[in-house]
Design a protein around this motif. Sequence first.
Motif, mmCIF file in Angstrom:
data_model
loop_
_atom_site.group_PDB
_atom_site.id
_atom_site.type_symbol
_atom_site.label_atom_id
_atom_site.label_comp_id
_atom_site.label_asym_id
_atom_site.label_seq_id
_atom_site.Cartn_x
_atom_site.Cartn_y
_atom_site.Cartn_z
ATOM 1 N N LEU A 11 -3.494 -34.540 -11.817
ATOM 2 C CA LEU A 11 -4.673 -33.728 -11.527
ATOM 3 C C LEU A 11 -5.758 -34.496 -10.789
ATOM 4 O O LEU A 11 -6.584 -33.902 -10.103
ATOM 5 N N GLN A 12 -5.778 -35.811 -10.938
ATOM 6 C CA GLN A 12 -6.798 -36.592 -10.248
ATOM 7 C C GLN A 12 -6.646 -36.483 -8.732
ATOM 8 O O GLN A 12 -7.608 -36.715 -7.988
ATOM 9 N N ALA A 13 -5.437 -36.118 -8.275
ATOM 10 C CA ALA A 13 -5.210 -35.984 -6.834
ATOM 11 C C ALA A 13 -5.459 -34.570 -6.339
ATOM 12 O O ALA A 13 -5.440 -34.323 -5.131
ATOM 13 N N LEU A 14 -5.684 -33.636 -7.250
ATOM 14 C CA LEU A 14 -5.814 -32.232 -6.867
ATOM 15 C C LEU A 14 -7.209 -31.931 -6.334
ATOM 16 O O LEU A 14 -8.212 -32.222 -6.985
ATOM 17 N N SER A 15 -7.255 -31.338 -5.179
ATOM 18 C CA SER A 15 -8.505 -30.864 -4.594
ATOM 19 C C SER A 15 -8.160 -29.736 -3.640
ATOM 20 O O SER A 15 -7.009 -29.586 -3.209
ATOM 21 N N MET A 16 -9.143 -28.926 -3.314
ATOM 22 C CA MET A 16 -8.906 -27.851 -2.356
ATOM 23 C C MET A 16 -8.477 -28.435 -1.004
ATOM 24 O O MET A 16 -7.617 -27.870 -0.313
ATOM 25 N N ARG A 17 -9.048 -29.556 -0.659
ATOM 26 C CA ARG A 17 -8.693 -30.191 0.617
ATOM 27 C C ARG A 17 -7.247 -30.654 0.615
ATOM 28 O O ARG A 17 -6.517 -30.450 1.590
ATOM 29 N N ARG A 18 -6.811 -31.254 -0.489
ATOM 30 C CA ARG A 18 -5.423 -31.742 -0.561
ATOM 31 C C ARG A 18 -4.439 -30.574 -0.498
ATOM 32 O O ARG A 18 -3.388 -30.668 0.149
ATOM 33 N N VAL A 19 -4.760 -29.477 -1.155
ATOM 34 C CA VAL A 19 -3.881 -28.304 -1.128
ATOM 35 C C VAL A 19 -3.828 -27.738 0.286
ATOM 36 O O VAL A 19 -2.758 -27.358 0.784
ATOM 37 N N ALA A 20 -4.971 -27.687 0.943
ATOM 38 C CA ALA A 20 -5.016 -27.174 2.317
ATOM 39 C C ALA A 20 -4.161 -28.034 3.248
ATOM 40 O O ALA A 20 -3.430 -27.518 4.105
ATOM 41 N N GLU A 21 -4.240 -29.361 3.077
ATOM 42 C CA GLU A 21 -3.441 -30.262 3.895
ATOM 43 C C GLU A 21 -1.956 -30.013 3.675
ATOM 44 O O GLU A 21 -1.167 -30.034 4.634
ATOM 45 N N LYS A 22 -1.571 -29.759 2.438
ATOM 46 C CA LYS A 22 -0.167 -29.511 2.136
ATOM 47 C C LYS A 22 0.317 -28.219 2.793
ATOM 48 O O LYS A 22 1.463 -28.121 3.235
ATOM 49 N N LEU A 23 -0.569 -27.252 2.868
ATOM 50 C CA LEU A 23 -0.220 -25.967 3.472
ATOM 51 C C LEU A 23 -0.408 -25.969 4.991
ATOM 52 O O LEU A 23 -0.010 -25.012 5.667
ATOM 53 N N GLY A 24 -1.048 -27.000 5.512
ATOM 54 C CA GLY A 24 -1.272 -27.078 6.946
ATOM 55 C C GLY A 24 -2.329 -26.126 7.455
ATOM 56 O O GLY A 24 -2.230 -25.593 8.563
ATOM 57 N N VAL A 25 -3.366 -25.904 6.620
ATOM 58 C CA VAL A 25 -4.445 -24.994 7.013
ATOM 59 C C VAL A 25 -5.784 -25.693 6.791
ATOM 60 O O VAL A 25 -5.858 -26.752 6.164
ATOM 61 N N GLY A 26 -6.841 -25.085 7.265
ATOM 62 C CA GLY A 26 -8.175 -25.616 7.020
ATOM 63 C C GLY A 26 -8.602 -25.361 5.584
ATOM 64 O O GLY A 26 -8.240 -24.332 4.992
ATOM 65 N N THR A 27 -9.376 -26.268 5.046
ATOM 66 C CA THR A 27 -9.802 -26.144 3.652
ATOM 67 C C THR A 27 -10.541 -24.839 3.392
ATOM 68 O O THR A 27 -10.307 -24.157 2.389
ATOM 69 N N MET A 28 -11.416 -24.470 4.298
ATOM 70 C CA MET A 28 -12.236 -23.276 4.083
ATOM 71 C C MET A 28 -11.397 -22.012 4.011
ATOM 72 O O MET A 28 -11.806 -21.023 3.386
ATOM 73 N N SER A 29 -10.220 -22.013 4.618
ATOM 74 C CA SER A 29 -9.388 -20.807 4.593
ATOM 75 C C SER A 29 -8.889 -20.494 3.186
ATOM 76 O O SER A 29 -8.578 -19.338 2.876
ATOM 77 N N LEU A 30 -8.831 -21.507 2.319
ATOM 78 C CA LEU A 30 -8.376 -21.268 0.943
ATOM 79 C C LEU A 30 -9.375 -20.430 0.158
ATOM 80 O O LEU A 30 -8.988 -19.679 -0.746
ATOM 81 N N TYR A 31 -10.642 -20.566 0.490
ATOM 82 C CA TYR A 31 -11.672 -19.896 -0.296
ATOM 83 C C TYR A 31 -11.677 -18.376 -0.099
ATOM 84 O O TYR A 31 -12.322 -17.656 -0.857
ATOM 85 N N THR A 32 -10.952 -17.901 0.885
ATOM 86 C CA THR A 32 -10.772 -16.464 1.034
ATOM 87 C C THR A 32 -9.937 -15.910 -0.117
ATOM 88 O O THR A 32 -10.082 -14.758 -0.514
ATOM 89 N N TYR A 33 -9.080 -16.779 -0.676
ATOM 90 C CA TYR A 33 -8.138 -16.363 -1.712
ATOM 91 C C TYR A 33 -8.496 -16.878 -3.099
ATOM 92 O O TYR A 33 -8.251 -16.202 -4.101
ATOM 93 N N VAL A 34 -9.030 -18.088 -3.156
ATOM 94 C CA VAL A 34 -9.346 -18.729 -4.440
ATOM 95 C C VAL A 34 -10.786 -19.239 -4.372
ATOM 96 O O VAL A 34 -11.125 -20.010 -3.462
ATOM 97 N N PRO A 35 -11.663 -18.846 -5.314
ATOM 98 C CA PRO A 35 -13.077 -19.250 -5.249
ATOM 99 C C PRO A 35 -13.302 -20.755 -5.280
ATOM 100 O O PRO A 35 -14.240 -21.259 -4.661
ATOM 101 N N GLY A 36 -12.466 -21.498 -6.025
ATOM 102 C CA GLY A 36 -12.672 -22.936 -6.134
ATOM 103 C C GLY A 36 -11.644 -23.568 -7.035
ATOM 104 O O GLY A 36 -10.741 -22.906 -7.584
ATOM 105 N N LYS A 37 -11.766 -24.868 -7.225
ATOM 106 C CA LYS A 37 -10.801 -25.614 -8.023
ATOM 107 C C LYS A 37 -10.742 -25.149 -9.476
ATOM 108 O O LYS A 37 -9.649 -25.078 -10.053
#
Length: 254
Positions: free
Chosen positions: A51-77
């Motif tokens: 969990l120490q490695a988990l962040s919205m930015r890390r998830v976005a990188e894994k999906l190959g998208v911009g971090t801000m695009s995640l917030y359309t679907y999930v409010p936050g960590k």
Amino acid sequence: MTIEYTGKGDPARSLALLWRTSDRVSRKGKPDLSVERIVRAAIEVADADGLQALSMRRVAEKLGVGTMSLYTYVPGKPELLDVMLDTVYGEVERPEDLPDGWRERLSRIARENWRLYLRHPWLLQVATSRPVLGPNVTAKYDFELRALDGIGLTDVEMDAVLTLVNGFVHGTARGAVEAAQAESRTGMSDEQWWAAHAPFLARIGDTARFPTAARVGQATGEALGSAYSAEHAFEFGLERVLDGVEALIERRTS
């Protein structure tokens, strides 16, 4: 070990995500993204690096998208963590046909939870005193309680017995994960560690001063091939926990 807490996010948003009651996405959302894809990517990150490695930015990188695009679907960590937890709890098997005896049913539940922790060690980093009120968490709790229904316990005792069993599994799973991680994090296997320390132990080991420790330590090492075996701790401890539950049931039904 970093500890995360469930229920830190906005309650309305977390519950909407957990139960998918508002799954609409704004037009700015990427068509190839979804709550499910984001959660699965987050679980993969946590499985690999904790969990120490988990962040919205890390998830976005894994999906190959911009971090801000995640917030359309999930409010936050915080909300993401709640959905991650509920999602992996959905992996626990809940067969319609349960074994005949309560002991066999509880043993099955314990082993299912044990395997879940070993698949997702990051679960041990999540404090769940405030439970995630999602569909899979609720279904898991209901299923596990049914293993104890009608055997002579009160409703409060049923909940307490389930807490006891799951708490035991949590503790032994933590030991198993720590033992498994020791080699990768130290670069040394148990055998190598003991071999390196053996000459010094021979010097400081005073069987006259610590006779019981010397005797028991030697017997344990010979029997288990190590000073500690997570599997032995789980199997031995589970049987003793179930023995205690059996004694409680006998007092209630006698």
